[in-house]
Design a protein around this motif. Structure first.
Motif, PDB file in Angstrom:
ATOM      1  N   ARG A 773       1.013  -1.222  -0.122  1.00  0.00           N
ATOM      2  CA  ARG A 773       0.055  -0.023  -0.095  1.00  0.00           C
ATOM      3  C   ARG A 773       0.871   1.147   0.039  1.00  0.00           C
ATOM      4  NH1 ARG A 773      -4.556  -0.305   3.965  1.00  0.00           N
ATOM      5  NH2 ARG A 773      -5.306  -1.886   2.637  1.00  0.00           N
ATOM      6  N   LEU A 780       0.819   6.545  -6.780  1.00  0.00           N
ATOM      7  CA  LEU A 780      -0.492   7.451  -7.074  1.00  0.00           C
ATOM      8  C   LEU A 780      -0.176   8.770  -7.080  1.00  0.00           C
ATOM      9  CD1 LEU A 780      -3.219   5.239  -5.932  1.00  0.00           C
ATOM     10  CD2 LEU A 780      -2.583   5.829  -8.305  1.00  0.00           C
ATOM     11  N   TYR A 817      -6.535  10.568   2.033  1.00  0.00           N
ATOM     12  CA  TYR A 817      -5.954   9.092   2.245  1.00  0.00           C
ATOM     13  C   TYR A 817      -5.963   8.917   3.530  1.00  0.00           C
ATOM     14  CZ  TYR A 817      -2.363   5.664   2.883  1.00  0.00           C
ATOM     15  OH  TYR A 817      -1.599   4.216   3.233  1.00  0.00           O
ATOM     16  N   ASN A 820      -8.759   6.621   4.249  1.00  0.00           N
ATOM     17  CA  ASN A 820      -8.649   5.362   3.664  1.00  0.00           C
ATOM     18  C   ASN A 820      -7.764   4.709   5.067  1.00  0.00           C
ATOM     19  OD1 ASN A 820      -7.750   6.551   0.850  1.00  0.00           O
ATOM     20  ND2 ASN A 820      -9.390   5.207   1.045  1.00  0.00           N
ATOM     21  N   VAL A 883      -9.964  10.560  -6.422  1.00  0.00           N
ATOM     22  CA  VAL A 883      -9.385   9.364  -7.238  1.00  0.00           C
ATOM     23  C   VAL A 883      -8.539   8.615  -6.357  1.00  0.00           C
ATOM     24  CG1 VAL A 883      -8.251   8.782  -9.228  1.00  0.00           C
ATOM     25  CG2 VAL A 883      -9.781  10.745  -9.466  1.00  0.00           C
ATOM     26  N   VAL A 884      -7.606   9.152  -5.580  1.00  0.00           N
ATOM     27  CA  VAL A 884      -6.813   8.157  -4.718  1.00  0.00           C
ATOM     28  C   VAL A 884      -7.470   7.652  -3.675  1.00  0.00           C
ATOM     29  CG1 VAL A 884      -4.990   8.494  -2.970  1.00  0.00           C
ATOM     30  CG2 VAL A 884      -4.593   9.876  -5.210  1.00  0.00           C
ATOM     31  N   LEU A 886     -10.787   6.699  -3.958  1.00  0.00           N
ATOM     32  CA  LEU A 886     -11.526   5.674  -4.327  1.00  0.00           C
ATOM     33  C   LEU A 886     -10.646   4.389  -4.736  1.00  0.00           C
ATOM     34  CD1 LEU A 886     -14.203   7.802  -6.278  1.00  0.00           C
ATOM     35  CD2 LEU A 886     -14.315   6.635  -4.149  1.00  0.00           C
ATOM     36  N   LEU A 887      -9.449   4.797  -5.458  1.00  0.00           N
ATOM     37  CA  LEU A 887      -8.630   3.587  -5.926  1.00  0.00           C
ATOM     38  C   LEU A 887      -8.061   2.785  -4.551  1.00  0.00           C
ATOM     39  CD1 LEU A 887      -6.500   5.334  -8.546  1.00  0.00           C
ATOM     40  CD2 LEU A 887      -8.112   3.528  -8.852  1.00  0.00           C
ATOM     41  N   ILE A 888      -7.706   3.376  -3.645  1.00  0.00           N
ATOM     42  CA  ILE A 888      -7.277   2.673  -2.574  1.00  0.00           C
ATOM     43  C   ILE A 888      -8.616   1.881  -1.825  1.00  0.00           C
ATOM     44  CG2 ILE A 888      -6.180   2.989  -0.062  1.00  0.00           C
ATOM     45  CD1 ILE A 888      -4.340   3.564  -2.509  1.00  0.00           C
ATOM     46  N   ALA A 890     -10.873   0.569  -3.223  1.00  0.00           N
ATOM     47  CA  ALA A 890     -10.849  -0.564  -4.414  1.00  0.00           C
ATOM     48  C   ALA A 890      -9.715  -1.586  -3.770  1.00  0.00           C
ATOM     49  CB  ALA A 890     -10.533  -0.077  -5.920  1.00  0.00           C
ATOM     50  N   GLU A 891      -8.460  -1.155  -3.834  1.00  0.00           N
ATOM     51  CA  GLU A 891      -7.262  -2.121  -3.318  1.00  0.00           C
ATOM     52  C   GLU A 891      -7.771  -2.760  -2.072  1.00  0.00           C
ATOM     53  OE1 GLU A 891      -3.719  -2.778  -0.882  1.00  0.00           O
ATOM     54  OE2 GLU A 891      -5.254  -0.927  -0.722  1.00  0.00           O
ATOM     55  N   TRP A 894     -10.165  -5.459  -2.742  1.00  0.00           N
ATOM     56  CA  TRP A 894      -9.297  -6.735  -3.303  1.00  0.00           C
ATOM     57  C   TRP A 894      -8.490  -7.360  -2.481  1.00  0.00           C
ATOM     58  CZ3 TRP A 894      -3.747  -6.743  -4.415  1.00  0.00           C
ATOM     59  CH2 TRP A 894      -3.157  -7.670  -5.284  1.00  0.00           C
TER      60      TRP A 894
END
Length: 902
Positions: A773, A780, A817, A820, A883-884, A886-888, A890-891, A894
């Motif tokens: 991460r 990112l 972040y 997150n 964007v950062v 939402l991408l984190i 999603a990670e 996963w």
């Protein structure tokens, strides 16, 4: 005796020798030493006090807190900023270093204080026979060979071999862990007998509970049993905590990576792009400033300090910052029994008569609880058998129980205190019985008898004591019908065995009516036909809350081990009741077995068994070391001096605040203000939360530095204009660490924190998921910042404005972040979690104000080379931050899916 007669001032194992032999070897006389001989011996052996250890000076104690790789990195960062001429930033960094050292200096307890705590146990005065006269002398002037007198309430001033003992009982729980005072006599015992079985010895620092005695001094000062424990504490080596070990390793790796990349920048900038050396050197310094997490030590310290405050609110006083986090990684809790898992207050648990088997509720000396028969309340008015037993134990009793400062305390024998409390629970008034004579308890007889007149005017002998001694004196018993019947000795012996198997101390009660003309009481009066009335089972009961806490520890994957000086049967019974195991599975290991085991064998024994009885301080210390050798993180709890060496060696030493000795408190990192084992369980939960928050802070701070470092590294490698200046990098580091990272210290515990197993002791603080991460977020945010900066330059934006936008991009992306990072793996896209940590919202609000000042205040523009922005210039950083985020998320989804698939 001639003063020149050679005498032996140190005797090996005096407990195994006859008293006369000890007197001969010490050159002692019944009339005592002369003052001249005592002075000669004092000059030879030294004063009867524990030696003062050498102490580090204040400056050395303060500056040792700078000896840390992260502190060295901070100092290097301060040096770099000083070279750049940014004195304000230099002052900020050095301020962090000094504050960190001050907090450590104030919070950390010194090992020498544990030794000082033991010294407080030593007696100040003693009654010694000098020149054939009893006199009060200073205790530190006692020497081997002195004849010393002991009376009830005295603290034993030195190690003594008893030569006279009259009903002498000495409270030795601080040394042995036994719940009740030890009966003393003058007979020798086996040479290998443990301290608790040396009935002919009185040890320095223990307390005379009853009776009187005379003994000859066999050891003083550092040669006493207390002095031996004192040396053990001084010699015990403390271990680094898991956090300090992990952070030291992490810091070393980080420093190597930073230096290597800075050198790589120098080489690439000079060799590939022909940049001037001075320019590349400043860029490398900027990279180092960007990559060094200056705020990390401060955040770690603040997070731990906040944890200390929360612990104090939960009755756990922390004397060492890192101990809070260490509790969160504990895999084994080794606990003393007496006073820790139990109340150290004897309690009557059962009354057995021919009328039935009565249960008694309540614990300790607080007279709350009831007596029941087959689940129904039983009163002494309607149960004659119960009344007869209660009458004996209440009237033939010289102990008082009273409430002092909210605590119920006993004045006298703990066992008699339990009987007095039993009579209060039954509602029996002993003051209505007039006493005419008594036979006090003596170790040789093991019973007490009184001659009383009852409220009804009946003259009666009441007898209580050891069951075997009373059964010898009884030919009849109070039968089930209330009439006298022949004594059924086999029945009572079976009941005694059953109570003893539960770890109970068993007492018996008997009585006999006599003519009113009887005014005196002699032993011979007890030889006639006494009537056996029943039995009382007494125990030092488990704390109810400790039973619940042990269950919670087991659910959290933490093993609890009982290490006690008490007898194996008692320890086993308490262990079963505490939930440490079942009657079929629970095995008890004794001190003798520990003594015989090799270090290698002891590793397996310490791991496999959960109860250790009749242990000495050396045994406790060996067990802690054996568990640590297997990679366990060990917490040790205790309240006696005999626990202090093991407490100091353990990863976390936990002392009892109310009943614990000063030595134990000073040797420990955590003191329980309420003496409650369940507080340890809550402290473990707090420790796990703190560790989670530390990981969140690291997981948040490192991508900040990673993104900044990536921006500088990529610019040099690709031959681009630097998007940030070193002073702008310092601004980002400072505001993000001070505002955003600090908010993570206030995160509440995550759900299920006490349902997961302890983390593996050797597990790195940065696992694969965290490293992944950090890399992803750094790429990112760093990549987006470079891309935005280059695009704006292509669109002919001024350099100052473009750099201001680059700073805003880094800061705003980190703000997104932060949300997150509040949950390591769980989703942050839940509205109900938004307000669970208001500190995060406040931190973002403070950050917005700081950043507005950074952009629009003229003096800030001058200091940091920034320029005012238009409204549209804020939209791009906000979009990148979203964007950062939402991408984190999603990670994280996963990663959760991978974890679910194993």
């Amino acid at each position: 005796m001639s003063l020149n007669h050679p005498v032996q001032l140190q005797i090996d194992r005096p407990h195994a020798l006859e008293a006369d032999a000890v007197l001969d070897q010490l050159g002692a006389r019944g009339k005592g030493l002369s003052n001249a001989e005592a002075a000669r011996r004092l000059a030879e052996v030294g004063p009867n006090r524990l030696p003062q250890p050498p102490k580090d000076g204040l400056l050395k104690r303060f500056f040792k807190h700078f000896h840390d790789i992260l502190i060295y990195i901070l100092i290097a960062a301060a040096g770099i900023t000083a070279l750049l001429g940014h004195w304000i930033d230099t002052g900020v960094i050095l301020g962090v270093v000094v504050i960190n050292a001050i907090i450590g200096f104030i919070q950390e307890g010194k090992a020498e204080e544990a030794l000082e705590g033991i010294r407080k146990m030593l007696s100040v005065h003693a009654h010694a026979r000098r020149d054939d006269q009893w006199s009060e002398v200073e205790a530190d002037g006692l020497v081997p060979g002195d004849i010393v007198r002991l009376r009830s309430g005295d603290r034993v001033p030195a190690d003594l071999r008893l030569i006279e003992a009259t009903n002498l009982r000495i409270e030795e729980s601080a040394l042995t862990g036994e719940s009740v005072p030890a009966d003393k006599n003058t007979a020798p015992v086996a040479a290998d007998a443990g301290v608790g079985d040396r009935f002919g010895m009185a040890y320095s620092g223990t307390l005379v509970a009853a009776g009187r005695g005379i003994g000859v001094v066999t050891a003083t000062g550092p040669n006493t049993e207390l002095g031996r424990i004192n040396r053990m504490i001084a010699e015990v080596q403390t271990l680094q905590t898991p956090l300090t070990r992990q952070m030291a390793q992490f810091s070393k790796v980080l420093s190597v990576v930073i230096v290597a990349l800075a050198l790589l920048m120098l080489v690439i900038g000079v060799s590939l792009h022909d940049f001037p050396l001075a320019e590349v050197f400043l860029a490398a310094i900027g990279f180092a400033v960007a990559a060094i997490p200056e705020g990390l030590p401060a955040i770690l310290t603040i997070t731990l300090a906040l944890g200390v405050q929360r612990m104090a609110q939960r009755n756990a006083i922390t004397r060492k910052l890192t101990a809070v986090e260490t509790l969160g990684s504990v895999t084994v809790i080794c606990s003393d029994k007496t006073g820790t898992l139990t109340k150290n207050e004897m309690t009557a648990r059962h009354v057995v008569t021919r009328g039935g088997f009565y249960d008694v509720s309540g614990t300790g000396y607080r007279p709350e609880g009831e007596i029941t028969l087959e689940g129904r309340a039983a009163s002494i008015d309607s149960h004659g058998h119960l009344h007869a037993v209660i009458e004996v134990v209440a009237v033939a009793n010289d102990t008082h129980v009273a409430e002092e400062d909210g605590q119920w305390r006993v004045t006298g024998e703990p066992t008699e205190g339990a009987l007095r409390t039993l009579s209060h629970k039954a509602g029996f008034d002993a003051d209505t019985h007039e006493r005419h004579a008594s036979i006090p308890f003596e170790s040789a007889n093991k019973f007490m008898a009184t001659l009383n007149t009852t409220p009804a005017g009946q003259r009666r002998i009441l007898l209580k004591g050891a069951p075997d001694r009373l059964l010898e004196r009884c030919h009849h018993e109070l039968g089930a019908s209330g009439e006298l019947e022949p004594l059924d000795r086999s029945f009572w012996e079976a009941q005694i065995d059953a109570l003893s198997a539960e770890g109970l101390r068993v007492l018996a009660a008997a009585a006999r009516d006599i003519p009113d003309s009887k005014l005196a009481l002699e032993i011979e009066d007890l030889e006639e036909d006494m009537v056996f009335l029943g039995l009382i089972g007494i125990i030092d009961p488990p704390r109810p809350e400790a039973i619940t806490a042990i269950k919670s520890c087991h659910e959290a994957g933490i093993r609890v081990k009982m290490i006690t000086g008490d007898h194996a049967g008692t320890a086993r019974a308490i262990g079963i009741e505490m939930g440490l195991g079942t009657a079929d599975s629970l095995k008890v290991i004794t001190g003798a077995e520990i003594e015989a085991a090799s270090d290698e064998a002891l590793k397996a024994i310490a791991h496999d068994c959960d109860i250790f009885a009749r242990t000495s301080p050396e045994h406790k210390l060996r067990l802690v070391k054996a568990l640590q050798a297997r990679g366990e993180v060990v917490a040790m709890t205790g309240d006696g001096v005999n626990d202090a060496p093991a407490l100091k060696r353990a990863d976390v030493g936990v002392a009892m605040g109310i009943k614990g000795t000063e030595a134990t408190k000073e040797a420990a990192e955590i003191v329980l203000a309420d003496d409650n084992f369940s507080t340890i369980e809550r402290a473990v939960e707090e420790g796990r939360t703190i560790y989670d928050n530390l990981r969140k802070a690291i997981l948040f701070i490192l991508p900040t530095n990673g993104a900044q470092g990536l921006v500088m590294l990529a610019a040099v490698v690709l031959g681009l204009t630097l998007p940030l200046t070193p002073v702008q990098i310092l601004w980002v580091n400072m505001v993000v660490a001070v505002t955003l990272a600090l908010a993570l210290a206030f995160e509440p515990a995550e759900p299920g924190v006490m349902q997961r197993p302890p983390r593996k002791p050797g597990a790195p603080i940065m696992g694969r998921v965290m490293l992944w991460r950090v890399a992803i977020v750094s790429i990112l945010i760093g990549g987006a910042t470079i891309a935005m900066f280059e695009v704006e330059l292509m669109l002919d934006m001024e350099l100052g404005v473009a750099r201001t936008m680059a700073v805003n991009t880094l800061v705003i992306a980190q703000a997104f972040y932060l949300f997150n990072s509040r949950f390591l793996v769980a989703s942050s896209l839940r509205a109900e979690l938004l307000f669970t940590n208001r500190a995060a919202l406040i931190a973002v609000g403070v950050l917005v104000l700081l950043q507005l000042g950074f952009v629009y205040l003229p003096f800030m523009n001058t200091w940091f080379g920034t320029a005012p922005l238009e409204l549209r210039h804020w939209l791009v950083p906000l979009g990148i931050g979203l964007v950062v985020f939402l991408l984190i998320e999603a990670e994280k989804a996963w990663v959760r899916r991978l974890n679910a698939q194993g």
